[in-house]
Write an enzyme that holds these catalytic residues in place. Structure first.
Site, PDB file in Angstrom:
ATOM      1  N   ASP A  36       0.814  -1.219  -0.076  1.00 19.83           N
ATOM      2  CA  ASP A  36      -0.029  -0.071   0.042  1.00 19.83           C
ATOM      3  C   ASP A  36       0.839   1.230  -0.007  1.00 19.83           C
ATOM      4  OD1 ASP A  36      -2.449   1.310   0.111  1.00 19.83           O
ATOM      5  OD2 ASP A  36      -2.677   1.439   2.236  1.00 19.83           O
ATOM      6  N   HIS A  39       2.115   2.996  -9.199  1.00 21.36           N
ATOM      7  CA  HIS A  39       2.136   1.573  -9.225  1.00 21.36           C
ATOM      8  C   HIS A  39       3.160   0.959  -9.991  1.00 21.36           C
ATOM      9  CE1 HIS A  39      -1.974   1.950  -7.752  1.00 21.36           C
ATOM     10  NE2 HIS A  39      -2.384   2.459  -8.527  1.00 21.36           N
ATOM     11  N   LEU A  97      10.728 -20.569  -3.430  1.00 18.12           N
ATOM     12  CA  LEU A  97       9.775 -19.729  -2.741  1.00 18.12           C
ATOM     13  C   LEU A  97       8.365 -19.832  -3.449  1.00 18.12           C
ATOM     14  CD1 LEU A  97       9.113 -17.000  -1.127  1.00 18.12           C
ATOM     15  CD2 LEU A  97       9.349 -15.723  -3.192  1.00 18.12           C
TER      16      LEU A  97
HETATM   17  C1  IPE Z   1      -5.541  -2.631  -0.050  1.00 23.88           C
HETATM   18  O1  IPE Z   1      -5.129  -1.188  -0.265  1.00 23.88           O
HETATM   19  C2  IPE Z   1      -5.387  -3.441  -1.321  1.00 23.88           C
HETATM   20  C3  IPE Z   1      -3.984  -3.498  -1.974  1.00 23.88           C
HETATM   21  C4  IPE Z   1      -2.806  -3.043  -1.397  1.00 23.88           C
HETATM   22  C5  IPE Z   1      -4.202  -4.162  -3.007  1.00 23.88           C
HETATM   23  P1  IPE Z   1      -6.320  -0.234  -0.241  1.00 23.88           P
HETATM   24  O2  IPE Z   1      -5.602   1.101  -0.564  1.00 23.88           O
HETATM   25  O3  IPE Z   1      -7.346  -0.589  -1.454  1.00 23.88           O
HETATM   26  O4  IPE Z   1      -6.914  -0.288   1.062  1.00 23.88           O
HETATM   27  P2  IPE Z   1      -7.785   0.863   1.725  1.00 23.88           P
HETATM   28  O5  IPE Z   1      -8.913   1.430   0.958  1.00 23.88           O
HETATM   29  O6  IPE Z   1      -6.833   1.888   2.230  1.00 23.88           O
HETATM   30  O7  IPE Z   1      -8.292   0.165   2.887  1.00 23.88           O
HETATM   31  C1  IPE Z   2      -1.736   0.283  -3.416  1.00 19.73           C
HETATM   32  O1  IPE Z   2      -1.378   1.490  -3.243  1.00 19.73           O
HETATM   33  C2  IPE Z   2      -2.133  -0.327  -4.668  1.00 19.73           C
HETATM   34  C3  IPE Z   2      -3.324  -0.903  -4.978  1.00 19.73           C
HETATM   35  C4  IPE Z   2      -4.229  -0.797  -4.043  1.00 19.73           C
HETATM   36  C5  IPE Z   2      -3.645  -1.432  -6.159  1.00 19.73           C
HETATM   37  P1  IPE Z   2      -2.508   2.661  -3.383  1.00 19.73           P
HETATM   38  O2  IPE Z   2      -2.735   2.966  -4.868  1.00 19.73           O
HETATM   39  O3  IPE Z   2      -3.811   1.920  -2.467  1.00 19.73           O
HETATM   40  O4  IPE Z   2      -1.889   3.781  -2.658  1.00 19.73           O
HETATM   41  P2  IPE Z   2      -2.612   4.947  -1.780  1.00 19.73           P
HETATM   42  O5  IPE Z   2      -3.265   4.174  -0.700  1.00 19.73           O
HETATM   43  O6  IPE Z   2      -3.440   5.561  -2.437  1.00 19.73           O
HETATM   44  O7  IPE Z   2      -1.395   5.884  -1.494  1.00 19.73           O
HETATM   45 MG    MG Z   3      -4.345   2.273  -0.570  1.00 17.75          MG
END
Ligand code: IPE
Ligand code: IPE
Ligand code: MG
Length: 231
Positions: free
Chosen positions: A20, A37, A131
């Site tokens: 995240d 990403h 792994l």
């Molecule tokens: C969790 O992150 C999902 C992934 C990392 C794939 P999100 O960014 O979607 O989670 P929330 O919305 O902060 O709970």
């Molecule tokens: C995690 O990073 C990747 C996915 C959920 C696909 P985010 O895109 O949720 O990043 P933040 O939380 O907005 O910074």
């Molecule tokens: Mg996120």
């Protein structure tokens, strides 16, 4: 004992990671989300390599949740485009490193192109014994649990056989970088006794040192599984 990093003797067999912080990383740099990403994919490859090097047996990464479809269509498309690029680009190295790849989640909504890239990777690495790299894609724990329940299992062991994680041990350690302290529908059944480590580093900045720090914290914990610590 399994060989660990210099600072860890107690290596978790299964590490799960909620990758995240990609969006915030991009935002802080005035870049489009796509770039976050992309940098996140690079971080993921670095951690797969490292986990493999130090002898972790299972690494599960949360790459796309069932709730992430709520995002702008352009962002979602970008994530899947990147996935194809990275899966194709890294396949040879993963294979050389004896990594076995699989996907946790419902692949039905994916395009032919995405599924073909995933199948190629899964098939090519199917016989590998190093792994186990599990990619959670269109994964949601509630949907997974409902799916398992609809098979009417009658014991916990039977229930677990109907989860996407069938055959893998429960995670010993779950790491969430990015500063949030929640599970966001990830491995709710499997993490009943998992040690949780939350870190502030945004995922694109995540390094093997951060991973080692999480493992060191895990190593200092006392796991009881409801019982009493021995000695
Ligand atoms: C969790 O992150 C999902 C992934 C990392 C794939 P999100 O960014 O979607 O989670 P929330 O919305 O902060 O709970
Ligand atoms: C995690 O990073 C990747 C996915 C959920 C696909 P985010 O895109 O949720 O990043 P933040 O939380 O907005 O910074
Ligand atoms: Mg996120």
């Amino acid at each position: 004992m399994t060989a660990g990093t210099a600072e860890t003797g107690n290596l978790p067999a299964h590490v799960a990671v909620i990758m995240d912080g990609n969006g915030r990383w991009a935002e802080a740099r005035g870049l489009p989300k796509y770039k976050g990403h992309e940098a996140g994919m690079d971080a993921m490859i670095g951690i797969v390599r490292h986990a493999s090097d130090i002898g972790v047996k299972h690494l599960t990464v949360y790459a796309f949740s069932t709730e992430n479809w709520k995002r702008a269509q352009e962002e979602v498309a970008g994530i899947f485009d990147l996935l194809i690029i990275y899966v194709n680009r890294e396949l040879e190295e993963l294979h050389r490193n004896n990594v076995k790849v699989d996907v946790l989640g419902d692949r039905a909504p994916f395009s032919k192109k995405v599924n073909a890239a995933l199948d190629k990777t899964i098939d090519k690495t199917a016989g590998n014994t190093g792994l186990r790299f599990h990619i959670a894609l269109n994964y949601g724990s509630r949907a997974e649990i409902l799916r398992a329940a609809l098979a009417y299992p009658s014991t916990e062991e039977e229930f677990a056989e109907h989860l996407y994680t069938a055959g893998a041990p429960d995670p010993d350690l779950l790491i969430r970088p990015g500063g949030e302290k929640r599970l966001s529908n990830f491995l709710l059944w499997q993490c009943a006794y998992t040690e949780l480590v939350f870190q502030d580093t945004l995922w694109p900045d995540y390094t093997p040192d951060d991973f080692n720090a999480a493992i060191a914290e895990y190593g200092a914990r006392k796991r009881r599984f409801g019982g009493r610590t021995q000695g």
